[in-house]
Motif scaffolding. Structure first.
Motif, mmCIF file in Angstrom:
data_model
loop_
_atom_site.group_PDB
_atom_site.id
_atom_site.type_symbol
_atom_site.label_atom_id
_atom_site.label_comp_id
_atom_site.label_asym_id
_atom_site.label_seq_id
_atom_site.Cartn_x
_atom_site.Cartn_y
_atom_site.Cartn_z
ATOM 1 N N ASP A 128 -18.560 19.000 33.815
ATOM 2 C CA ASP A 128 -18.105 18.809 35.306
ATOM 3 C C ASP A 128 -16.506 18.576 35.266
ATOM 4 O OD1 ASP A 128 -19.421 16.394 33.815
ATOM 5 O OD2 ASP A 128 -18.445 15.567 35.645
ATOM 6 N N GLN A 129 -16.148 17.842 34.247
ATOM 7 C CA GLN A 129 -14.793 17.362 34.331
ATOM 8 C C GLN A 129 -13.781 18.596 34.032
ATOM 9 O OE1 GLN A 129 -13.952 14.322 35.560
ATOM 10 N NE2 GLN A 129 -16.107 14.414 35.896
ATOM 11 N N SER A 168 -12.558 12.536 28.531
ATOM 12 C CA SER A 168 -13.162 13.431 27.843
ATOM 13 C C SER A 168 -11.978 14.522 26.972
ATOM 14 C CB SER A 168 -13.795 14.534 28.899
ATOM 15 O OG SER A 168 -13.929 15.963 28.410
ATOM 16 N N VAL A 169 -12.344 14.624 25.855
ATOM 17 C CA VAL A 169 -11.559 15.191 24.951
ATOM 18 C C VAL A 169 -11.426 16.803 25.246
ATOM 19 C CG1 VAL A 169 -11.152 16.301 22.576
ATOM 20 C CG2 VAL A 169 -11.866 14.105 22.847
ATOM 21 N N GLY A 170 -12.468 17.544 25.526
ATOM 22 C CA GLY A 170 -12.625 18.700 25.926
ATOM 23 C C GLY A 170 -11.950 19.122 27.273
ATOM 24 N N ASP A 310 -17.566 10.709 15.661
ATOM 25 C CA ASP A 310 -17.619 11.715 14.748
ATOM 26 C C ASP A 310 -17.833 10.974 13.330
ATOM 27 O OD1 ASP A 310 -17.838 13.357 16.730
ATOM 28 O OD2 ASP A 310 -15.727 14.250 16.609
ATOM 29 N N VAL A 332 -20.301 7.022 22.995
ATOM 30 C CA VAL A 332 -19.876 8.240 23.711
ATOM 31 C C VAL A 332 -21.122 9.217 24.062
ATOM 32 C CG1 VAL A 332 -18.548 10.374 23.155
ATOM 33 C CG2 VAL A 332 -17.767 7.887 22.718
ATOM 34 N N ARG A 376 -21.893 16.188 11.676
ATOM 35 C CA ARG A 376 -21.682 14.967 11.002
ATOM 36 C C ARG A 376 -23.133 14.329 10.333
ATOM 37 N NH1 ARG A 376 -16.537 16.425 10.630
ATOM 38 N NH2 ARG A 376 -15.733 16.879 12.803
HETATM 39 N N1 EPU Z 1 -18.590 14.389 29.675
HETATM 40 C C1 EPU Z 1 -18.580 14.460 30.771
HETATM 41 N N2 EPU Z 1 -18.061 15.673 31.606
HETATM 42 C C2 EPU Z 1 -17.618 16.471 30.889
HETATM 43 C C3 EPU Z 1 -17.011 16.434 29.664
HETATM 44 C C4 EPU Z 1 -17.602 15.256 28.825
HETATM 45 O O1 EPU Z 1 -19.434 13.550 31.181
HETATM 46 O O2 EPU Z 1 -16.964 17.413 31.614
HETATM 47 C C5 EPU Z 1 -18.888 13.289 28.746
HETATM 48 C C6 EPU Z 1 -19.851 13.824 27.447
HETATM 49 O O3 EPU Z 1 -21.216 13.813 27.866
HETATM 50 C C7 EPU Z 1 -19.510 12.383 26.555
HETATM 51 C C8 EPU Z 1 -18.155 12.380 26.896
HETATM 52 O O4 EPU Z 1 -17.718 12.461 28.014
HETATM 53 O O5 EPU Z 1 -20.109 11.366 26.875
HETATM 54 C C9 EPU Z 1 -17.158 12.544 25.670
HETATM 55 O O6 EPU Z 1 -17.115 14.001 25.587
HETATM 56 P P1 EPU Z 1 -15.957 14.712 25.322
HETATM 57 O O7 EPU Z 1 -15.704 16.059 26.308
HETATM 58 O O8 EPU Z 1 -14.918 13.921 24.891
HETATM 59 O O9 EPU Z 1 -16.622 15.586 24.002
HETATM 60 P P2 EPU Z 1 -16.205 17.348 23.747
HETATM 61 O O10 EPU Z 1 -14.960 17.849 24.040
HETATM 62 O O11 EPU Z 1 -17.550 18.018 23.947
HETATM 63 C C10 EPU Z 1 -15.242 16.622 21.294
HETATM 64 C C11 EPU Z 1 -15.339 17.022 19.948
HETATM 65 C C12 EPU Z 1 -16.793 16.269 19.178
HETATM 66 C C13 EPU Z 1 -16.453 14.864 19.312
HETATM 67 C C14 EPU Z 1 -16.218 14.380 20.937
HETATM 68 C C15 EPU Z 1 -15.629 12.999 21.197
HETATM 69 C C16 EPU Z 1 -14.566 19.205 19.776
HETATM 70 C C17 EPU Z 1 -14.802 20.755 19.799
HETATM 71 N N3 EPU Z 1 -15.420 18.338 19.682
HETATM 72 O O12 EPU Z 1 -16.380 17.080 21.896
HETATM 73 O O13 EPU Z 1 -16.667 16.537 17.984
HETATM 74 O O14 EPU Z 1 -17.797 14.107 19.142
HETATM 75 O O15 EPU Z 1 -15.049 15.126 21.452
HETATM 76 O O16 EPU Z 1 -14.480 12.881 20.368
HETATM 77 O O17 EPU Z 1 -13.389 19.054 19.693
HETATM 78 C C18 EPU Z 1 -17.577 17.089 15.797
HETATM 79 O O18 EPU Z 1 -16.607 17.230 15.449
HETATM 80 O O19 EPU Z 1 -18.500 16.680 15.168
HETATM 81 C C19 EPU Z 1 -17.777 16.832 17.449
HETATM 82 C C20 EPU Z 1 -18.858 16.655 17.927
#
Ligand code: EPU
Length: 437
Positions: A128-129, A168-170, A310, A332, A376
């Protein structure tokens, strides 16, 4: 099926070179779509996630030239939206980072389409973000039939102010990529601060973008007309380094973890020191030594600079070998404890209540056949196997190979007894009935 067979008990000794950061690579490769010209990417990790993304770009019309094991020249000048095809969707469904293709295509073409992302399953992984940010930049974004489709309402994106409701990283990365060539200024507030966010900003800037504030919680992007080619070397992988640090903590021994940025490892080093592991920092290496018994501690995962989620499974495994009761709180993800069931097969004593795990250290873990449930979680069972008495077989290693370059070779060079073998999975029908129950 290929699996790892590990005979545990050898302390690790020697030097291990850390590869480029997976989570930087999987952002920077899609971001290269924004660039007209040749991007020379150095220190790219050789892992299946980067390979998948490079194949996607190549199917989209990019020229991908491998210079050596860690250097690739990517030219996305001829990438076209009408090249999107089933072959590409088969690849994008496998990985999480495929959603960065949306930000990159939107930024370059004003329109985008990709499948909903795959990746590790930690319970709900909403986007959603991402949608909120791209919509604020002027795109209509729809999720339907397993696809994300986006189109800029008037053909191109416009800078604006965006507040992320969740760190959110993504979402931070996707919005940064899209905004690099948006008209005007974008300010993103409450952003993630991970090292790979800074790396992406540095990559974009070296290709002509104007991104400021990465590494703080507000990022400001002044859109430029277009990005040009250049050379960029990725940062080393914080989590790969942390995984080897955890492995030394679990097995004992002394290892120089080379080609790292020690500052990125501070949160991991501090926890390991609490556990009686000695860490000495150099300019681009850390020396990790563990001679005495491990002490219990508590860990709470948080966005950077907090303790990384991670690294939670790997540190959880080390805590199984420490004296006393340790408590982990996962801050997280909702469901990142799947590895615990596997560690229990090896004699670990762990109770889980929601996002909290209570780990009672045991004298020794014992070898067993276990699964890598995700990337992981896979690293965690490898560490457990290295520390355990007897033989551990790790199945489903394809998850591990998504993110760890040559893990078997690197561990062998440190004295571990680990090999990759091709043998049939243990058929459950052949197990005695009293085990099957
Ligand atoms: N979230 C939302 N809405 C969004 C996006 C995220 O509610 O639109 C929530 C997620 O549900 C979660 C939190 O925000 O509870 C953090 O999510 P984030 O978006 O930061 O995670 P991501 O971008 O999907 C990346 C890494 C993951 C790592 C997380 C947190 C990549 C490809 N993946 O995921 O890496 O766990 O950040 O640091 O960069 C790994 O390398 O093993 C791995 C899973």
């Amino acid at each position: 099926m290929e699996k790892y067979v590990i005979r545990g008990g050898n302390p690790l000794r020697g030097t291990v070179d850390i590869s480029g950061a997976k989570n930087a690579a999987v952002a920077i490769i899609p971001a290269a779509i924004m660039v007209r010209g040749v991007c020379r990417l150095e220190n790219l990790p050789q892992i299946s996630d980067t390979d998948t993304l490079l194949r996607v770009l190549s199917y989209m019309g990019a020229s991908v030239r491998t210079i050596n094991r860690s250097t690739v020249e990517l030219d996305c000048t001829n990438v076209k939206l009408d090249s999107l095809s089933e072959d590409i969707w088969a690849l994008t469904r496998r990985i999480r980072a495929s959603y960065y293709l949306i930000g990159a295509m939107l930024g370059r073409f004003g329109a985008a389409c990709s499948t909903m992302p795959g990746g590790c399953n930690f319970g709900l992984r909403p986007i959603d973000q991402h949608i909120k940010g791209l919509t604020a930049l002027g795109a209509d974004v729809r999720v339907e039939g397993g696809f994300i489709r986006a189109a800029a309402r008037d053909g191109h994106l416009h800078g604006t102010k965006i507040y992320l409701d969740k760190v959110s990283v993504g979402a931070t990365i996707n919005i940064m990529i899209a905004a690099a060539t948006a008209e005007g200024v974008t300010v993103i507030e409450n952003v993630a601060r991970e090292p790979h966010i800074v790396d992406l900003a540095n990559f974009l800037n070296s290709m002509g973008a104007d991104v400021r504030g990465a590494g703080t919680d507000v990022i400001k992007i002044r859109g430029v007309k277009e990005l040009h080619g250049g050379t960029y070397a990725l940062i080393p992988d914080q989590i790969e380094a942390g995984t080897y640090m955890a492995a030394v903590a679990a097995t004992g021994g002394a290892v120089k973890i080379a080609n790292v940025i020690p500052k990125h490892l501070d949160c991991i080093s501090s926890k390991l020191r609490e556990m009686n592991v000695e860490i000495e920092e150099g300019d681009d290496y850390v020396l990790v030594r563990r001679e005495g018994d491990l002490r219990h501690t508590n860990v709470k995962t948080m966005p950077y600079p907090g303790f990384p989620t991670d690294m939670q499974p790997q540190i959880g495994t080390v805590l199984c070998c420490a004296s006393g009761l340790s408590v982990i709180t996962e801050g997280v993800w909702d469901n990142r404890y799947k590895y615990i069931e596997e560690l229990r097969k090896m004699g670990a004593q762990i109770q889980v209540d929601g996002r909290t795990a209570f780990i009672q250290g045991v004298d020794r873990l014992t070898g067993a056949t276990v699964r890598a449930c995700d990337l992981r979680a896979g690293a965690a069972v490898v560490i457990a196997g290295l520390a355990a008495d007897g033989v551990t077989r790790v199945e489903d290693i394809q998850y591990i190979e998504r993110g760890y370059q040559n893990i078997v070779g690197k561990l062998q060079a440190l004295g571990a007894d680990i090999k990759c073998v091709d043998e049939p999975d243990e058929p459950s029908a052949l197990r005695p009935a009293w085990i099957a129950g």
